[in-house]
Scaffold this motif. Structure first.
Motif, PDB file in Angstrom:
ATOM      1  N   CYS A 175       4.208 -14.837   2.755  1.00 59.30           N
ATOM      2  CA  CYS A 175       3.733 -13.647   2.050  1.00 59.30           C
ATOM      3  C   CYS A 175       4.489 -13.512   0.737  1.00 59.30           C
ATOM      4  O   CYS A 175       5.596 -14.041   0.584  1.00 59.30           O
ATOM      5  CB  CYS A 175       3.896 -12.379   2.892  1.00 59.30           C
ATOM      6  N   ALA A 176       3.885 -12.812  -0.200  1.00 55.08           N
ATOM      7  CA  ALA A 176       4.525 -12.517  -1.484  1.00 55.08           C
ATOM      8  C   ALA A 176       5.136 -11.126  -1.423  1.00 55.08           C
ATOM      9  O   ALA A 176       4.557 -10.201  -0.840  1.00 55.08           O
ATOM     10  CB  ALA A 176       3.497 -12.587  -2.611  1.00 55.08           C
ATOM     11  N   THR A 177       6.294 -10.962  -2.040  1.00 54.86           N
ATOM     12  CA  THR A 177       6.958  -9.659  -1.984  1.00 54.86           C
ATOM     13  C   THR A 177       6.127  -8.567  -2.651  1.00 54.86           C
ATOM     14  O   THR A 177       6.244  -7.395  -2.288  1.00 54.86           O
ATOM     15  CB  THR A 177       8.351  -9.719  -2.630  1.00 54.86           C
ATOM     16  N   ARG A 178       5.287  -8.935  -3.619  1.00 53.47           N
ATOM     17  CA  ARG A 178       4.469  -7.913  -4.262  1.00 53.47           C
ATOM     18  C   ARG A 178       3.476  -7.302  -3.277  1.00 53.47           C
ATOM     19  O   ARG A 178       3.119  -6.117  -3.397  1.00 53.47           O
ATOM     20  CB  ARG A 178       3.749  -8.486  -5.474  1.00 53.47           C
ATOM     21  N   ASP A 179       3.023  -8.096  -2.295  1.00 51.79           N
ATOM     22  CA  ASP A 179       2.114  -7.562  -1.281  1.00 51.79           C
ATOM     23  C   ASP A 179       2.848  -6.618  -0.333  1.00 51.79           C
ATOM     24  O   ASP A 179       2.295  -5.611   0.113  1.00 51.79           O
ATOM     25  CB  ASP A 179       1.463  -8.698  -0.504  1.00 51.79           C
ATOM     26  N   ILE A 180       4.102  -6.946  -0.015  1.00 48.75           N
ATOM     27  CA  ILE A 180       4.919  -6.046   0.801  1.00 48.75           C
ATOM     28  C   ILE A 180       5.085  -4.711   0.088  1.00 48.75           C
ATOM     29  O   ILE A 180       4.932  -3.640   0.685  1.00 48.75           O
ATOM     30  CB  ILE A 180       6.304  -6.663   1.065  1.00 48.75           C
ATOM     31  N   ALA A 181       5.387  -4.775  -1.205  1.00 42.06           N
ATOM     32  CA  ALA A 181       5.590  -3.561  -1.992  1.00 42.06           C
ATOM     33  C   ALA A 181       4.326  -2.721  -2.058  1.00 42.06           C
ATOM     34  O   ALA A 181       4.384  -1.483  -1.993  1.00 42.06           O
ATOM     35  CB  ALA A 181       6.054  -3.926  -3.402  1.00 42.06           C
ATOM     36  N   THR A 182       3.179  -3.367  -2.177  1.00 42.63           N
ATOM     37  CA  THR A 182       1.907  -2.636  -2.244  1.00 42.63           C
ATOM     38  C   THR A 182       1.657  -1.859  -0.962  1.00 42.63           C
ATOM     39  O   THR A 182       1.298  -0.673  -0.987  1.00 42.63           O
ATOM     40  CB  THR A 182       0.746  -3.611  -2.498  1.00 42.63           C
ATOM     41  N   VAL A 183       1.858  -2.518   0.178  1.00 43.39           N
ATOM     42  CA  VAL A 183       1.648  -1.858   1.469  1.00 43.39           C
ATOM     43  C   VAL A 183       2.659  -0.736   1.667  1.00 43.39           C
ATOM     44  O   VAL A 183       2.312   0.374   2.110  1.00 43.39           O
ATOM     45  CB  VAL A 183       1.740  -2.874   2.618  1.00 43.39           C
ATOM     46  N   ALA A 184       3.910  -0.995   1.334  1.00 44.60           N
ATOM     47  CA  ALA A 184       4.951   0.022   1.502  1.00 44.60           C
ATOM     48  C   ALA A 184       4.663   1.251   0.651  1.00 44.60           C
ATOM     49  O   ALA A 184       4.799   2.395   1.114  1.00 44.60           O
ATOM     50  CB  ALA A 184       6.310  -0.560   1.148  1.00 44.60           C
ATOM     51  N   ALA A 185       4.257   1.044  -0.591  1.00 46.84           N
ATOM     52  CA  ALA A 185       3.976   2.170  -1.493  1.00 46.84           C
ATOM     53  C   ALA A 185       2.830   3.024  -0.960  1.00 46.84           C
ATOM     54  O   ALA A 185       2.888   4.266  -1.004  1.00 46.84           O
ATOM     55  CB  ALA A 185       3.648   1.645  -2.886  1.00 46.84           C
ATOM     56  N   LYS A 186       1.789   2.389  -0.454  1.00 44.69           N
ATOM     57  CA  LYS A 186       0.656   3.145   0.098  1.00 44.69           C
ATOM     58  C   LYS A 186       1.088   4.000   1.271  1.00 44.69           C
ATOM     59  O   LYS A 186       0.671   5.158   1.401  1.00 44.69           O
ATOM     60  CB  LYS A 186      -0.449   2.180   0.519  1.00 44.69           C
ATOM     61  N   LEU A 187       1.929   3.465   2.127  1.00 44.22           N
ATOM     62  CA  LEU A 187       2.399   4.226   3.285  1.00 44.22           C
ATOM     63  C   LEU A 187       3.298   5.381   2.863  1.00 44.22           C
ATOM     64  O   LEU A 187       3.233   6.478   3.436  1.00 44.22           O
ATOM     65  CB  LEU A 187       3.151   3.301   4.246  1.00 44.22           C
ATOM     66  N   LEU A 188       4.142   5.153   1.872  1.00 45.49           N
ATOM     67  CA  LEU A 188       5.036   6.218   1.412  1.00 45.49           C
ATOM     68  C   LEU A 188       4.266   7.374   0.781  1.00 45.49           C
ATOM     69  O   LEU A 188       4.679   8.534   0.873  1.00 45.49           O
ATOM     70  CB  LEU A 188       6.037   5.650   0.404  1.00 45.49           C
ATOM     71  N   LEU A 189       3.146   7.069   0.143  1.00 44.40           N
ATOM     72  CA  LEU A 189       2.348   8.105  -0.520  1.00 44.40           C
ATOM     73  C   LEU A 189       1.360   8.781   0.424  1.00 44.40           C
ATOM     74  O   LEU A 189       0.815   9.844   0.093  1.00 44.40           O
ATOM     75  CB  LEU A 189       1.585   7.491  -1.698  1.00 44.40           C
TER      76      LEU A 189
END
Length: 290
Positions: A175-189
C-alpha cells in the motif's frame, strides 16, 4: 476537535494536509514544532512534547473528539511489544479522562495470524490496549509500505538492483502511505461512526519481488533485477541501526510476510487505492530522476 500525533511523520503529515482546511479545529503534538510549516503553525494549535507523555496528552486531548494515533518506530528499544504498550498506555488514560469519542490507529494486516510476527505483533498489542479503553476505535490494517522501497534509491538507480529479504516468488500485498492518509482523514472528519472495528488499506495488486522489479524496469526504462538478501546478512545490517532485539523483531516480521500473514485480509477485502505501477510512475520515478 481533531488531534494528530506525529504531524511531521510519513503518514501524519499527509493526514494533516488533508484535514487542515476542513474547518475543524486541529491540534498537533510535536517534539520539534520548528519542523512544522509556517502554514501549519498558523492554522493549528501546537502542543510541544512527546505523545507518550501523560501530561502533554492530558492538555492536548481536552475537548478532543477524534485522535489519530501512531506509535513512532524506535530501533533502539529492547522489547518492541513493551515499547508499543508503554507508549500507548498514557493515551488510554487521557482518552478515559477526557471522554475522547473516536480514535483512528495505524496498525497492520494479519491480526488473526496467530503466531509471532515481530514488529507487527507489537502493533496488535497496541490495538488491544486501545480497545480496552472502551473508545470507539478504527484500526487501519496495512501491509508492506511502498515507501519502504525509497530507502533503496541509490541501489535501484546505480546498481539496477532491488534488494529484499523476502522470498522472490512470494506475492506481497502493498500500500502507499498516501492511501492510508486518505482513509484516516475521512474517518477523523466523520462524526457518525462508533464501536470498534478494523479497516483494511492496501493497493489493488499483489506482486512478488521479481514482479516488482519487472514493473520498475518498465517504468524507469532500464533493467532492475531482484536479489534476495539472506536473512542473516539482513539482520546483521539492521543491527547497525538498532538493537539486536529490534533487528530480530524485524526479521520475525519478514518471516511472517513470507508465511502469508497478509493473505487472509487480502482475500476478504476489496483492494483499492494506488497500484504498484502507479506508485512507481508518480513517486519512485520522479524521485530517482531528481
Amino acid at each position: 476537535m481533531i488531534v494528530i500525533t506525529t504531524p511531521t511523520g510519513q503518514i501524519g503529515h499527509q493526514v494533516l494536509d488533508s484535514v487542515i482546511d476542513s474547518g475543524e479545529a486541529i491540534r498537533v503534538i510535536a517534539r520539534d514544532p520548528s519542523r512544522l510549516s509556517q502554514r501549519v503553525r498558523e492554522h493549528v494549535e501546537v502542543f510541544q512534547g512527546s505523545h507518550n507523555d501523560f501530561n502533554v496528552l492530558t492538555e492536548a486531548f481536552a475537548g478532543a473528539d477524534s485522535v489519530l494515533w501512531l506509535v513512532p518506530p524506535n530501533p533502539r528499544v529492547e522489547n518492541t511489544r513493551d515499547y508499543y504498550v508503554e507508549f500507548t498506555r498514557p493515551a488510554c488514560q487521557a482518552i478515559k479522562r477526557h471522554g475522547v469519542k473516536r480514535v483512528v490507529g495505524v496498525s497492520s494486516m494479519g491480526r488473526e495470524f496467530g503466531r509471532n510476527a515481530g514488529l507487527l505483533s507489537a502493533a496488535f498489542e497496541m490495538d488491544g490496549l486501545l480497545e480496552s479503553s472502551g473508545v470507539s476505535y478504527r484500526s487501519l490494517r496495512m501491509p508492506y509500505f511502498l515507501e519502504n522501497l525509497l530507502l533503496q534509491l541509490k541501489t535501484i538507480k546505480n546498481q539496477g538492483m532491488l534488494l529484499m529479504p523476502n522470498t522472490g516468488e512470494r506475492k506481497l500485498v502493498t500500500c502507499a502511505t498516501r492511501d492510508i492518509a486518505t482513509v484516516a482523514a475521512k474517518l477523523l472528519l466523520d462524526k457518525s461512526w462508533s464501536g470498534q472495528d478494523s479497516v483494511p488499506v492496501f493497493g489493488p495488486d499483489s506482486l512478488s519481488p521479481h514482479e516488482m522489479a519487472q514493473v520498475m524496469s518498465e517504468v524507469l526504462g532500464w533493467s532492475i533485477r531482484f536479489q534476495q538478501v539472506s536473512l542473516a546478512d539482513y539482520k546483521a545490517t539492521l543491527t547497525q541501526f538498532g538493537t539486536v532485539a529490534w533487528a530480530q523483531d524485524y526479521m520475525d516480521m519478514v518471516h511472517a510476510q513470507n508465511e502469508g500473514i497478509y493473505d487472509m485480509d487480502w482475500q476478504q477485502a476489496q483492494p483499492a487505492g494506488t497500484s504498484f505501477r502507479q506508485w512507481c510512475e508518480e513517486v519512485l520515478k520522479p524521485v530517482i530522476l531528481a
